[in-house]
Design a protein around this motif. Structure first.
Motif, PDB file in Angstrom:
ATOM      1  N   SER A  16      51.559  35.587  80.395  1.00 58.26           N
ATOM      2  CA  SER A  16      51.426  36.838  81.155  1.00 58.26           C
ATOM      3  C   SER A  16      51.969  38.023  80.359  1.00 58.26           C
ATOM      4  N   THR A  17      53.090  37.813  79.666  1.00 53.97           N
ATOM      5  CA  THR A  17      53.647  38.878  78.832  1.00 53.97           C
ATOM      6  C   THR A  17      52.693  39.265  77.718  1.00 53.97           C
TER       7      THR A  17
ATOM      8  N   LYS B 220      45.514  39.395  71.438  1.00 54.46           N
ATOM      9  CA  LYS B 220      45.955  38.451  72.465  1.00 54.46           C
ATOM     10  C   LYS B 220      45.774  37.011  71.996  1.00 54.46           C
TER      11      LYS B 220
ATOM     12  N   ASP C  68      49.411  38.926  77.738  1.00 54.22           N
ATOM     13  CA  ASP C  68      48.252  39.602  78.323  1.00 54.22           C
ATOM     14  C   ASP C  68      48.540  41.065  78.640  1.00 54.22           C
ATOM     15  N   HIS C  69      49.789  41.364  79.000  1.00 54.83           N
ATOM     16  CA  HIS C  69      50.136  42.742  79.348  1.00 54.83           C
ATOM     17  C   HIS C  69      50.570  43.568  78.136  1.00 54.83           C
ATOM     18  N   SER C  70      50.928  42.914  77.048  1.00 51.60           N
ATOM     19  CA  SER C  70      51.470  43.639  75.896  1.00 51.60           C
ATOM     20  C   SER C  70      50.418  43.988  74.859  1.00 51.60           C
TER      21      SER C  70
END
Length: 432
Positions: free
Chosen positions: A392-393, A404, A395-397
């Motif tokens: 999740s980190t 990714k 995907d958001h970063s």
């Protein structure tokens, strides 16, 4: 559970003072005894040569002492900005540093004292004891200088990481039993037992460094009660804050007996505190990830040591907070960190500050995957939650899809060799 106790009874500044005092005492008493008892026992060194040698030793040693320790403390200060000031303090307080300063000072002072006995009362002789002692002190000074250089070499990043992890490995080995050991059973009656005494901290803020578990169990057994340590090892004890509670019924226990079983100090120590080694490794990693330093490779090296500590913790029984007497009655409760607490401490901040680093994310993905593959099933639930959190980190970063994918790969070197899953049908597999 027996733990090795470490007591720093002698202050670091007192060691050089003892060396200096001993050098002056020996320098003014031994030659006097030799001069009065064995006046004929003199060295073959001439008076002029002895004066030149002693003067050179004295002047050279005091200059060497100033230069060496100035450079040492500059390196320590520099390393404190690169690593953690709490960690470098352990190196600066190494006994080798204090003893080196003591030997150098003793050599300087003894050479000065020995000069007073050269050609004493116009005898034209040089006491043999002065020559022997100066030579011996010079040899010891060279040896201590080599040891000091070796200690300063520990300030290299990889050695510092290994040193820190070694402290954690030692305490894990001593503190936690193997995973096959049955967990301690906490009595359900303790929630119903009334608290009839609370020990509050009085005085300046202190850190709980260690607890004398056998002493507290013995106190609780003799008084027929249960002692609950409210504060954990590594916590700060502040004025008026509860440190422990006494549960059950009975007369209050003298507070001085309880306080003697809890060791307080100015800072945290590794003893009974496995979190501290991980804390320092994480400090090094997140400082390396700061914009001022921007060194993700050091963070990856710190993760190597963190993975090893987590691997060892995952194979140990962490539920050790309940202690019973010889009859099996619960007597002491101490709050020790759980598996989730260790994972949060080890990974949370590195994940936060290294979220935009492909290298760090790949290494953390490999770390979690490796622990899942080798640790028992009961550790997997928290690790799989961390797998989801890392993804999740990522995907958001990273906005770019290729970034990714790169950050999502498992790589033990960060940016080395991406982990591949081989199969027997793979055309890349060749017989050897």
């Amino acid at each position: 559970m027996a733990l090795k106790s470490r007591h720093y009874s002698v202050a670091a500044w007192l060691i050089p003072l003892l060396y200096a005092t001993a050098a002056l005492v020996v320098g003014f008493t031994v030659p006097r005894l030799a001069y009065n008892v064995l006046p004929g026992l003199v060295s073959t060194v001439s008076v002029n040569a002895a004066i030149g040698i002693y003067s050179a030793v004295a002047s050279g040693m005091i200059a060497l002492t100033g230069i060496v320790f100035s450079l040492t403390f500059v390196m320590v200060q520099f390393s404190a900005t690169a690593y953690s000031p709490r960690l470098v303090l352990w190196i600066a307080r190494d006994p080798v540093v204090s003893h080196s300063l003591g030997v150098f000072t003793a050599t300087f002072l003894y050479a000065i004292a020995a000069l007073a006995w050269v050609d004493r009362s116009g005898s034209g002789g040089v006491p043999l004891s002065g020559t022997v002692f100066v030579t011996a002190l010079l040899i010891v000074s060279v040896v201590m200088f080599i040891f000091l250089i070796q200690r300063v070499g520990m300030l290299q990043v990889n050695r510092m990481l290994i040193f820190t992890a070694d402290q954690g490995r030692e305490i894990i080995e001593n503190l936690y039993p193997p995973l096959e050991t049955l967990p301690s059973q906490t009595s359900t009656e303790i929630t119903q037992a009334p608290c009839f005494q609370t020990l509050l901290h009085c005085g300046k803020p202190r850190i709980i460094q260690a607890v004398d578990i056998p002493a507290l169990v013995g106190i609780a057994t003799r008084n027929g009660c249960i002692i609950e340590l409210v504060a954990s090892v590594g916590d700060a004890a502040l004025e008026g804050i509860p440190v422990l509670r006494v549960l059950g019924v009975g007369k209050p226990i003298p507070e001085d007996r309880l306080r003697l079983a809890i060791r307080l100090g100015a800072e945290r120590t590794f003893e009974q505190d496995p979190k501290y080694a991980i804390r320092l490794l994480v400090d090094i990693a997140i400082k390396a990830l700061s914009p001022a330093i921007n060194d993700p490779t050091t963070a990856v090296q710190a993760l190597d040591q963190i993975e090893d500590l987590l691997n060892r913790l995952g194979r140990r029984r962490l539920e050790i907070g309940s202690f019973c007497d010889a009859a099996g009655n619960l007597r002491l409760l101490i709050n020790f960190p759980a598996w989730d607490d260790f994972l949060r401490l080890a990974l949370d901040e590195i994940c936060l500050y290294g979220a935009s680093s492909v290298q760090v994310m790949r290494r953390m993905k490999a770390l979690v995957a490796e622990l899942i593959s080798i640790l028992p099933e009961e550790r997997h639930s928290a690790l799989r939650e961390w797998q989801r959190r890392l993804q999740s980190t990522i995907d958001h970063s990273f906005a770019n899809q290729q970034d990714k994918l790169d950050a999502s790969a498992e790589d033990r070197q960060g940016l080395g060799s991406t982990r591949r899953k081989w199969s027997n049908e793979s055309p890349d597999v060749h017989g050897v």
